[in-house]
Enzyme design. Sequence first.
Site, PDB file in Angstrom:
ATOM      1  N   GLY A   1       0.917  -1.130  -0.005  1.00  0.00           N
ATOM      2  CA  GLY A   1       0.076   0.062   0.044  1.00  0.00           C
ATOM      3  C   GLY A   1       0.849   1.281  -0.057  1.00  0.00           C
ATOM      4  O   GLY A   1       2.202   1.181   0.022  1.00  0.00           O
TER       5      GLY A   1
ATOM      6  N   ASP B   1       4.526  -4.636  11.187  1.00  0.00           N
ATOM      7  CA  ASP B   1       4.620  -5.867  10.414  1.00  0.00           C
ATOM      8  C   ASP B   1       3.867  -6.594  11.352  1.00  0.00           C
ATOM      9  O   ASP B   1       4.267  -7.060  12.452  1.00  0.00           O
ATOM     10  CB  ASP B   1       5.915  -6.204  10.142  1.00  0.00           C
ATOM     11  CG  ASP B   1       6.031  -7.680   9.451  1.00  0.00           C
ATOM     12  OD1 ASP B   1       5.072  -8.357   9.313  1.00  0.00           O
ATOM     13  OD2 ASP B   1       7.108  -7.835   8.629  1.00  0.00           O
TER      14      ASP B   1
ATOM     15  N   ALA C   1      -3.229  -8.132   3.992  1.00  0.00           N
ATOM     16  CA  ALA C   1      -3.024  -9.541   3.180  1.00  0.00           C
ATOM     17  C   ALA C   1      -2.092  -9.309   2.208  1.00  0.00           C
ATOM     18  O   ALA C   1      -1.601  -8.312   1.599  1.00  0.00           O
ATOM     19  CB  ALA C   1      -4.485  -9.729   2.495  1.00  0.00           C
TER      20      ALA C   1
ATOM     21  N   TYR D   1      -2.614 -19.472  -0.690  1.00  0.00           N
ATOM     22  CA  TYR D   1      -3.401 -18.133  -0.489  1.00  0.00           C
ATOM     23  C   TYR D   1      -4.839 -18.541  -0.128  1.00  0.00           C
ATOM     24  O   TYR D   1      -5.593 -18.145   1.177  1.00  0.00           O
ATOM     25  CB  TYR D   1      -3.474 -17.102  -1.482  1.00  0.00           C
ATOM     26  CG  TYR D   1      -4.310 -15.808  -1.134  1.00  0.00           C
ATOM     27  CD1 TYR D   1      -3.990 -14.988  -0.217  1.00  0.00           C
ATOM     28  CD2 TYR D   1      -5.545 -15.780  -1.745  1.00  0.00           C
ATOM     29  CE1 TYR D   1      -4.718 -13.859   0.125  1.00  0.00           C
ATOM     30  CE2 TYR D   1      -6.333 -14.739  -1.374  1.00  0.00           C
ATOM     31  CZ  TYR D   1      -5.821 -13.634  -0.661  1.00  0.00           C
ATOM     32  OH  TYR D   1      -6.571 -12.686  -0.417  1.00  0.00           O
TER      33      TYR D   1
END
Length: 205
Positions: free
Chosen positions: A37, A52, A76, A141
């Site tokens: 981001g 983190d 994510a 995932y």
Amino acid sequence: MKILVTGAAGFMGGHLVDHLISLGKHEVFAVDDLSGGYIENVNPKAHFTKLDLRDRKKVEQYIARVKPELLYYLAADASEGRSQFTPLSSTERNYLAYMNTLVSCIKYRLKKVVLTSSMSVYGAQKPPFSEDMPKKPEDIYGIAKSAMEDATQVLAKVHNFNYVIIRPHNVYGQKQNLADPYRNVIAIFINCLLNNKHFYIYGEG
């Protein structure tokens, strides 16, 4: 209410924080590790911390200080197609990071969690998907997201908090990372078109 949004520097997280701030009645905390981001996506009126979520000790210290009542979990590593080749990283950045956050929040009287899962939990079943279909993830995932859902349901029963699980797919809009080659097909198509590259439609599209 004290609200924590993870993945707040991402496309969806940035919009969510903007909305919560606009309501004018909540204290909004925002975290992101800025791996995918942009800090520009974070509303300056939110209490932002670069964090983190894989670091359990730092997460525990942060949650102990903030004590959020409502958790919106959007953090994510959503590179679904890459996850087979980075299985440990995908598991750590998704399932482990979520558990670090959720378990810490539970210690401080969490009232509700809104978990952003993924349509990947359905696997290759024939669309249209519905919520009563079984989960059949086919990649690391998707497995992590499915496990996050299951863990939420189990812990909610034991620790008495409410939850909502959403499974968005191929969302698009302002603040989106157009350079991400792994997620959000609209952005991938736009990126290819802008750079005169071919784009691919699999199956029947």
